[in-house]
Motif scaffolding. Structure first.
Motif, PDB file in Angstrom:
ATOM      1  N   GLY A  10       0.815  -1.216   0.000  1.00  0.00           N
ATOM      2  CA  GLY A  10       0.000   0.000   0.000  1.00  0.00           C
ATOM      3  C   GLY A  10       0.844   1.260   0.000  1.00  0.00           C
ATOM      4  N   ILE A  11       2.076   1.139   0.440  1.00  0.00           N
ATOM      5  CA  ILE A  11       3.022   2.259   0.379  1.00  0.00           C
ATOM      6  C   ILE A  11       3.747   2.253  -0.966  1.00  0.00           C
ATOM      7  N   LEU A  12       4.005   1.048  -1.479  1.00  0.00           N
ATOM      8  CA  LEU A  12       4.732   0.907  -2.741  1.00  0.00           C
ATOM      9  C   LEU A  12       3.910   1.361  -3.943  1.00  0.00           C
ATOM     10  N   ILE A  13       2.600   1.119  -3.909  1.00  0.00           N
ATOM     11  CA  ILE A  13       1.739   1.464  -5.047  1.00  0.00           C
ATOM     12  C   ILE A  13       1.818   2.957  -5.399  1.00  0.00           C
ATOM     13  N   PRO A  14       1.661   3.866  -4.417  1.00  0.00           N
ATOM     14  CA  PRO A  14       1.797   5.292  -4.760  1.00  0.00           C
ATOM     15  C   PRO A  14       3.190   5.649  -5.276  1.00  0.00           C
ATOM     16  N   ILE A  15       4.217   5.000  -4.732  1.00  0.00           N
ATOM     17  CA  ILE A  15       5.583   5.268  -5.205  1.00  0.00           C
ATOM     18  C   ILE A  15       5.707   4.890  -6.680  1.00  0.00           C
ATOM     19  N   VAL A  16       5.169   3.726  -7.034  1.00  0.00           N
ATOM     20  CA  VAL A  16       5.201   3.272  -8.434  1.00  0.00           C
ATOM     21  C   VAL A  16       4.410   4.233  -9.315  1.00  0.00           C
ATOM     22  N   PHE A  17       3.239   4.621  -8.844  1.00  0.00           N
ATOM     23  CA  PHE A  17       2.385   5.500  -9.657  1.00  0.00           C
ATOM     24  C   PHE A  17       3.042   6.860  -9.892  1.00  0.00           C
ATOM     25  N   TRP A  18       3.460   7.513  -8.818  1.00  0.00           N
ATOM     26  CA  TRP A  18       4.032   8.850  -8.973  1.00  0.00           C
ATOM     27  C   TRP A  18       5.387   8.795  -9.682  1.00  0.00           C
ATOM     28  N   GLY A  19       6.136   7.740  -9.429  1.00  0.00           N
ATOM     29  CA  GLY A  19       7.405   7.569 -10.138  1.00  0.00           C
ATOM     30  C   GLY A  19       7.186   7.400 -11.629  1.00  0.00           C
TER      31      GLY A  19
END
Length: 201
Positions: A10-19
């Motif tokens: 759940g923390i990794l998903i936003p990182i992947v999206f914004w990255g």
């Protein structure tokens, strides 16, 4: 894979999206994040289409693990599981966008699905009461909901005509805040419960 490992997605998903939006913005070339929508980064024929589609699908896959983590945490902690059933809307929305790119007539068909996430964030705030440890989770859910509701700025022509990308990013920031708050809060609660069980033994 244990519950806490699943929840970290759940923390990794936003990182992947914004990255992906940042990287693909560079690849796309002459892209303005304030005026350009995220879908433009994956538009048919654009330079960034292949990478954006891949990373968007990766986010959709990660979200399935996140759903399992939230469900497992709810069962373990005795929390109402109804909000969990709104999370597949994100998986479906991202998976659909990864398969049907801007320029395909099916691309925008899942637009209304996003509103299910509004309901999920609201249900967390309403149903997960009674434990002081959940206050931060409920606050982050309400903050995420408030940010997602900014999508309705689209009905203000002066803003929509100038900054459609910014409006969309507020909405994406909303689910990012919600997912991150869920992850951190539930990981902390699961850890507290596990530590308590160790002390009792």
């Amino acid at each position: 894979m244990n519950i806490k490992t699943l929840l970290y997605t759940g923390i990794l998903i936003p990182i992947v999206f914004w990255g992906s939006t940042i990287i693909c913005g560079f690849i796309h070339g002459h892209y303005n994040h304030l005026s350009g929508t995220v879908s433009e980064l994956g538009a048919i024929g654009s330079p960034s289409e292949p990478l954006m589609a891949t990373l968007t699908m990766f986010g959709a896959i990660l979200s399935m693990f996140f759903i399992m983590g939230v469900y497992g945490a709810c069962k373990q902690l005795g929390l109402n599981i109804i909000p969990v059933f709104t999370l597949p809307a994100f998986t479906f929305m991202m998976g659909w966008a990864a398969m049907f790119h801007l320029g395909n007539h099916l691309h925008s068909a899942t637009g209304p699905v996003f509103f299910i996430l509004f309901l999920g964030a609201l249900l967390v705030a309403i149903l997960w009461r009674g434990k002081k440890e959940l206050v931060s989770v409920r606050i982050s859910s309400l903050l995420g909901l408030a940010l997602m509701l900014l999508i309705f700025l689209r009905f203000v022509p002066a803003i929509e005509n100038t900054y459609p990308g910014l409006i969309q990013r507020f909405a994406h920031l909303g689910w990012s805040v919600w997912f991150t708050g869920l992850s951190i809060g539930l990981i902390r609660l699961v850890s507290l419960q596990e530590n308590q069980q160790l002390l009792n033994h």
